[in-house]
Scaffold this motif. Structure first.
Motif, PDB file in Angstrom:
ATOM      1  N   LEU A  99       0.849  -1.189   0.000  1.00  0.00           N
ATOM      2  CA  LEU A  99       0.000   0.000   0.000  1.00  0.00           C
ATOM      3  C   LEU A  99       0.883   1.236   0.000  1.00  0.00           C
ATOM      4  CD1 LEU A  99      -2.565   1.755   0.868  1.00  0.00           C
ATOM      5  CD2 LEU A  99      -2.048   1.057   3.196  1.00  0.00           C
ATOM      6  N   VAL A 100       0.500   2.235  -0.798  1.00  0.00           N
ATOM      7  CA  VAL A 100       1.197   3.522  -0.765  1.00  0.00           C
ATOM      8  C   VAL A 100       0.213   4.524  -0.172  1.00  0.00           C
ATOM      9  CG1 VAL A 100       2.298   5.319  -2.159  1.00  0.00           C
ATOM     10  CG2 VAL A 100       2.467   2.919  -2.878  1.00  0.00           C
ATOM     11  N   ILE A 101       0.679   5.367   0.768  1.00  0.00           N
ATOM     12  CA  ILE A 101      -0.207   6.412   1.289  1.00  0.00           C
ATOM     13  C   ILE A 101       0.333   7.759   0.809  1.00  0.00           C
ATOM     14  CG2 ILE A 101      -1.311   7.439   3.298  1.00  0.00           C
ATOM     15  CD1 ILE A 101      -1.071   4.863   4.776  1.00  0.00           C
ATOM     16  N   SER A 102      -0.418   8.372  -0.073  1.00  0.00           N
ATOM     17  CA  SER A 102       0.004   9.621  -0.711  1.00  0.00           C
ATOM     18  C   SER A 102      -0.917  10.741  -0.257  1.00  0.00           C
ATOM     19  CB  SER A 102      -0.084   9.425  -2.234  1.00  0.00           C
ATOM     20  OG  SER A 102       0.046  10.671  -2.881  1.00  0.00           O
ATOM     21  N   GLY A 103      -0.372  11.673   0.500  1.00  0.00           N
ATOM     22  CA  GLY A 103      -1.193  12.788   0.989  1.00  0.00           C
ATOM     23  C   GLY A 103      -2.413  12.321   1.764  1.00  0.00           C
ATOM     24  N   GLY A 104      -2.310  11.171   2.411  1.00  0.00           N
ATOM     25  CA  GLY A 104      -3.421  10.652   3.214  1.00  0.00           C
ATOM     26  C   GLY A 104      -4.399   9.803   2.420  1.00  0.00           C
ATOM     27  N   TYR A 105      -4.192   9.687   1.107  1.00  0.00           N
ATOM     28  CA  TYR A 105      -5.028   8.804   0.289  1.00  0.00           C
ATOM     29  C   TYR A 105      -4.293   7.488   0.070  1.00  0.00           C
ATOM     30  CZ  TYR A 105      -8.111  12.664  -1.215  1.00  0.00           C
ATOM     31  OH  TYR A 105      -9.016  13.695  -1.265  1.00  0.00           O
ATOM     32  N   ASN A 106      -5.034   6.388   0.151  1.00  0.00           N
ATOM     33  CA  ASN A 106      -4.410   5.089  -0.087  1.00  0.00           C
ATOM     34  C   ASN A 106      -4.398   4.756  -1.568  1.00  0.00           C
ATOM     35  OD1 ASN A 106      -4.324   4.999   2.623  1.00  0.00           O
ATOM     36  ND2 ASN A 106      -5.634   3.215   2.884  1.00  0.00           N
ATOM     37  N   VAL A 107      -3.253   4.294  -2.023  1.00  0.00           N
ATOM     38  CA  VAL A 107      -3.146   3.842  -3.411  1.00  0.00           C
ATOM     39  C   VAL A 107      -2.626   2.412  -3.360  1.00  0.00           C
ATOM     40  CG1 VAL A 107      -2.082   4.247  -5.663  1.00  0.00           C
ATOM     41  CG2 VAL A 107      -2.606   6.198  -4.177  1.00  0.00           C
ATOM     42  N   TYR A 108      -3.359   1.502  -4.000  1.00  0.00           N
ATOM     43  CA  TYR A 108      -2.981   0.099  -3.968  1.00  0.00           C
ATOM     44  C   TYR A 108      -2.245  -0.266  -5.238  1.00  0.00           C
ATOM     45  CZ  TYR A 108      -5.357  -0.305   0.332  1.00  0.00           C
ATOM     46  OH  TYR A 108      -5.690  -0.128   1.658  1.00  0.00           O
ATOM     47  N   ILE A 165      -8.930   6.381 -14.029  1.00  0.00           N
ATOM     48  CA  ILE A 165      -8.982   6.279 -12.559  1.00  0.00           C
ATOM     49  C   ILE A 165      -8.776   7.643 -11.904  1.00  0.00           C
ATOM     50  CG2 ILE A 165      -8.244   3.867 -12.433  1.00  0.00           C
ATOM     51  CD1 ILE A 165      -5.404   4.904 -11.817  1.00  0.00           C
ATOM     52  N   ALA A 166      -9.108   7.723 -10.637  1.00  0.00           N
ATOM     53  CA  ALA A 166      -8.916   8.961  -9.874  1.00  0.00           C
ATOM     54  C   ALA A 166      -7.477   9.436 -10.051  1.00  0.00           C
ATOM     55  CB  ALA A 166      -9.215   8.700  -8.398  1.00  0.00           C
ATOM     56  N   HIS A 167      -7.316  10.726 -10.312  1.00  0.00           N
ATOM     57  CA  HIS A 167      -5.979  11.234 -10.651  1.00  0.00           C
ATOM     58  C   HIS A 167      -4.964  11.087  -9.523  1.00  0.00           C
ATOM     59  CE1 HIS A 167      -7.338  13.876 -14.277  1.00  0.00           C
ATOM     60  NE2 HIS A 167      -7.795  12.634 -14.324  1.00  0.00           N
ATOM     61  N   PHE A 168      -5.425  11.112  -8.275  1.00  0.00           N
ATOM     62  CA  PHE A 168      -4.433  11.005  -7.194  1.00  0.00           C
ATOM     63  C   PHE A 168      -3.725   9.654  -7.201  1.00  0.00           C
ATOM     64  CE2 PHE A 168      -8.263   9.376  -5.078  1.00  0.00           C
ATOM     65  CZ  PHE A 168      -7.780   8.253  -4.439  1.00  0.00           C
ATOM     66  N   LYS A 169      -4.335   8.658  -7.870  1.00  0.00           N
ATOM     67  CA  LYS A 169      -3.715   7.325  -7.929  1.00  0.00           C
ATOM     68  C   LYS A 169      -2.671   7.237  -9.046  1.00  0.00           C
ATOM     69  CE  LYS A 169      -8.004   4.825  -6.761  1.00  0.00           C
ATOM     70  NZ  LYS A 169      -8.977   3.899  -7.358  1.00  0.00           N
TER      71      LYS A 169
END
Ligand code: MLC
Ligand code: AMP
Length: 512
Positions: A408-417, A473-477
């Motif tokens: 799991l990566v946590i980027s700016g508090g958002y989880n990216v799998y 997909i959501a851009h934050f990912k």
């Protein structure tokens, strides 16, 4: 559980004078002031609308909207009507939303009007009967319909273990899992935090987090409501604007990126923070450097806590004494929470040793929505939940998170799998395989990076891959950098060595 449901418990804490200000907007074209009576009446009207739809008990109400006070009322109204709230990140696109709707089978979907076309097409195709719109300027069909409803409503009784919300958290194998949280889970946690964080009458919370994750939705909102505290409400986080409102506030909650961004502003001074009582950080590791800089610049010691969607909050540094707040640690298990560190074979480890963190308590969810096997896998035989976080407990009892066993990566508090992004990349023309990793990032904590191997003879272009991903997909990912490589490093077993990739790209964003 108090009479009724979680809403009733929050409602019981409203002040006697319902004409006081409960929420004040900070970044609408003109400031809007919502009284406690407005919250009472607004939630009653939306709850009546939902009840008038004659939905089966505990229907899922899926919500993908921009942040607004009316969105907060919708959440409370869903609890009030005894249904199940299903928050969705407003960055999700069609393929992501389709999965959630198919999996959760919501009876009602509420979306922003700009997304109504594609969201309603998907929702109706998947069997949802009602799709409403709600925008952040108090418009949309939800409020139009609710306006015709009576403004009194008796909260629907729910038992402590009845479902209140489903929060999706992605699975390491790709499929997202819905964590089922009950009225009792949420209330137990909120009551413990009320005591632990020393809420006092007169506290004012700056609310600048999204309300589709447990941090902004449960921890912040329940905290303020249970304490009858006013909220200064930001639709989106903007560091200068938040700092400008600090003198009127006493409590702030943020993910580490919010603190990093405020530190970059000259306006962040001791004077600006003089009236503040408490700064809380969580959802991702707070770097020691940020902790120390914040102390120096603001004169305040950030209180770091640790939690997750499946459990809400688990640990917290002490409120008092302030000197007990240790940077780099997440403090002690909250009262009522059991936390232990075990090895891979589920054997207890001695104090100070590093292993998998397991937890139990009244706040721990009952399982994943319609995934009994996944649920069984994530709980030990004696009923403890495996968090997937790796950590240690020192002799004084402080818990430190040192890593994650989940990919799991946590980027700016958002989880990216990574598995999810690799899945999308691997489907793209010319891609043989890919590996997605997280590396240190000065703003987001971790930045997503992909290494992509082309099929023989194929020429890949990193920019085109990024654009294609952002179309789906959501851009934050989307990876902040994509590297094209002839092969991925593998060990003797043929497993991709992500550690080697992480080492190789360790300084990528630091250098930038
Ligand atoms: C936005 N972007 C991100 C990002 N946020 N990229 C990586 N990581 C992030 N977190 C991208 C967008 O996709 C967009 O890309 C560009 O940045 C600008 O978007 P924006 O919307 O203007 O970004 P901004 O407002 O600056 O948002 C940054 C942020 C936000 C830090 C304010 O990410 C945020 O609010 N994070 C908090 C998340 C949170 O609440 N987590 C709690 C989880 S609960 P493009 O390509 O379109 O330009 C939990 C449990 C617990 O973990 O313990 O609390
Ligand atoms: P989520 O699934 O979005 O709820 O994310 C939960 C995960 O965020 C946890 O399992 C941890 O890995 C991480 N997390 C939350 N708080 C902290 C913290 N204070 N320090 C380190 N990691 C954290």
């Amino acid at each position: 559980m108090s009479k009724g449901n979680l809403f009733s418990a929050l409602r019981a804490a409203f002040p006697e004078d319902l004409d006081g200000i409960a929420v004040e907007t900070a970044d609408t074209p003109t400031p809007l002031h919502y009284t406690w009576r407005d919250l009472e009446r607004g939630t009653a009207m939306i709850a009546n609308l939902l009840q008038g739809l004659a939905l089966p008990p505990m229907s899922r109400i899926a919500v993908q909207v921009d942040k607004s006070v009316e969105a907060l009322m919708l959440y409370l109204a869903v609890l009030r009507a005894g249904h199940v709230y299903l928050p969705l990140n407003n960055a999700y696109q069609a393929s992501e939303i389709e999965y959630f709707i198919a999996d959760a089978e919501p009876a009602v979907v509420v979306c922003a009007s700009r997304g109504f076309g594609w969201v309603s097409t998907l929702a109706f195709k998947l069997g949802t009967r009602h799709v409403f719109t709600l925008d952040d300027d108090r418009s949309g069909t939800l409020l139009g319909r609710a306006a015709l409803q009576p403004d009194v409503h008796e909260p629907v009784h729910r038992r402590s273990d009845d479902l209140a919300a489903i929060v999706y958290t992605s699975g390491t194998t790709g499929r997202s899992k819905g964590a089922m949280l009950s009225h009792g889970n949420l209330l137990a946690n909120a009551l413990v935090l009320k005591d632990c964080w020393g809420w006092v009458p007169g506290d004012v919370l700056i609310h600048a987090l999204p309300i589709f994750h447990v941090h902004g939705l449960f921890v912040a909102i329940h905290g303020a409501l249970l304490n009858a505290s006013r909220m200064i409400w930001f639709g989106r986080f903007e560091p200068k604007a938040v700092i400008a409102r600090l003198p009127e506030a006493s409590v702030f909650m943020g993910v580490p990126t919010l603190y990093v961004r405020m530190l970059a502003e000259a306006a962040l001074t001791r004077e600006a923070c003089r009236g503040m009582r408490l700064f809380i950080s969580g959802s991702a590791p707070l770097l020691l450097d940020t902790f120390a800089q914040w102390q120096q610049r603001s004169g305040h010691t950030i209180l770091e806590r640790y939690g997750m969607s499946e459990t809400v909050m688990l640990t917290s540094n002490p409120y008092s004494p302030v000197s007990g707040r240790r940077g780099g640690t997440v403090g002690f298990p909250l009262p009522g929470v059991g936390l232990r560190v075990h090895d891979d074979q589920d054997r207890p480890l001695p104090t100070g040793e590093i292993g998998g963190i397991q937890v139990r308590g009244p706040n721990v969810f009952s399982g994943y929505w319609r995934m009994p096997e996944k649920t069984a896998e994530e709980f030990t035989e004696d009923g403890w939940f495996r968090t997937g976080d790796v950590g240690q407990i020192d002799a004084a009892g402080y818990v430190t998170i040192v890593g994650r066993s989940k990919d799991l990566v946590i980027s700016g508090g958002y989880n990216v799998y990574p598995a999810e992004i690799e899945g999308y990349l691997n489907e793209m023309p010319g891609v043989a395989e890919s590996a997605v990793i997280g590396v240190p990032h000065p703003d987001f904590g971790e930045g997503v990076v992909a290494v992509v191997v082309p099929r023989p003879g194929a020429a890949l272009d990193a920019e085109a891959l990024t654009a294609a991903l952002k179309g789906r997909i959501a851009h934050f990912k989307a990876p902040k950098a994509i590297f094209i490589a002839p092969e991925l490093p593998r060990n003797a077993m043929g497993k991709v060595q992500k550690n080697r990739l992480r080492e190789q790209h360790q300084a990528l964003f630091a250098a930038a």
